[in-house]
Motif scaffolding. Structure first.
Motif, PDB file in Angstrom:
ATOM      1  N   LYS A 179      41.911  36.658  33.026  1.00 44.61           N
ATOM      2  CA  LYS A 179      40.606  36.013  32.854  1.00 44.61           C
ATOM      3  C   LYS A 179      40.491  35.334  31.496  1.00 44.61           C
ATOM      4  CE  LYS A 179      37.595  38.761  35.784  1.00 44.61           C
ATOM      5  NZ  LYS A 179      36.384  39.585  35.804  1.00 44.61           N
ATOM      6  N   ILE A 211      43.399  38.135  40.826  1.00 45.59           N
ATOM      7  CA  ILE A 211      43.284  37.725  39.421  1.00 45.59           C
ATOM      8  C   ILE A 211      44.478  38.251  38.619  1.00 45.59           C
ATOM      9  CG2 ILE A 211      41.990  38.049  37.265  1.00 45.59           C
ATOM     10  CD1 ILE A 211      39.433  37.927  38.883  1.00 45.59           C
ATOM     11  N   ASN A 217      35.917  28.494  35.618  1.00 41.17           N
ATOM     12  CA  ASN A 217      34.774  29.383  35.878  1.00 41.17           C
ATOM     13  C   ASN A 217      33.549  28.645  36.409  1.00 41.17           C
ATOM     14  OD1 ASN A 217      36.436  31.353  34.812  1.00 41.17           O
ATOM     15  ND2 ASN A 217      34.901  32.150  33.401  1.00 41.17           N
ATOM     16  N   ILE A 266      40.117  31.172  35.142  1.00 43.31           N
ATOM     17  CA  ILE A 266      40.782  32.393  35.623  1.00 43.31           C
ATOM     18  C   ILE A 266      42.107  31.999  36.254  1.00 43.31           C
ATOM     19  CG2 ILE A 266      40.608  34.384  37.169  1.00 43.31           C
ATOM     20  CD1 ILE A 266      37.532  34.049  37.045  1.00 43.31           C
ATOM     21  N   ARG A 289      36.033  28.250  30.030  1.00 45.74           N
ATOM     22  CA  ARG A 289      36.854  29.353  30.504  1.00 45.74           C
ATOM     23  C   ARG A 289      37.340  29.138  31.927  1.00 45.74           C
ATOM     24  NH1 ARG A 289      33.824  34.774  29.075  1.00 45.74           N
ATOM     25  NH2 ARG A 289      35.636  35.508  30.164  1.00 45.74           N
ATOM     26  N   HIS A 319      39.074  38.545  44.252  1.00 44.15           N
ATOM     27  CA  HIS A 319      39.106  39.227  42.956  1.00 44.15           C
ATOM     28  C   HIS A 319      40.445  39.935  42.750  1.00 44.15           C
ATOM     29  CE1 HIS A 319      37.494  41.193  39.418  1.00 44.15           C
ATOM     30  NE2 HIS A 319      37.936  42.336  39.883  1.00 44.15           N
TER      31      HIS A 319
END
Length: 107
Positions: A29, A26, A99, A39, A37, A23
């Motif tokens: 997003k 990232i 995603n 990231i 979608r 995480h």
């Protein structure tokens, strides 16, 4: 993982649960891929890169390589090698993971 898990929040391949990113890596997003979608990550692990090729994307032509899970071979997204437009240069060296191809672990 149980509620209130301790440790870094992780992203794994949806198919085999191989760890592919964190995480904390990232960048954005708000990316879009052909199937929805996605990231943008600054770093990914346990991946295999396909051959580099120029591809027309929503934001113009980029040199990219497809990104595959190193365990099961599932196509997860792509890595940007070169952006031809100045406004897109920030993407160079970064990885897009779709995603629906990744799952959260340790959240």
């Amino acid at each position: 993982m149980a509620e209130g898990a301790v440790g870094p929040r992780l992203y794994c391949c949806f198919k085999c649960r191989n760890l592919v990113s964190c995480h904390d890596d990232i960048v954005s997003k708000t990316f879009r891929a052909n199937n929805g979608r996605a990231i943008l990550f600054s770093h990914a692990m346990n991946i295999i890169l396909g051959p580099k090729e120029d591809r027309q994307l929503i934001t113009g032509v980029h040199t990219i390589a497809d990104v595959y899970c190193s365990d099961c071979g599932e196509l997860l997204g792509w890595k940007y090698w070169k952006a031809y437009e100045e406004s897109q240069k920030y993407k160079e060296g970064k990885i897009v993971l779709e995603n629906f191809k990744i799952v959260k672990e340790n959240w």
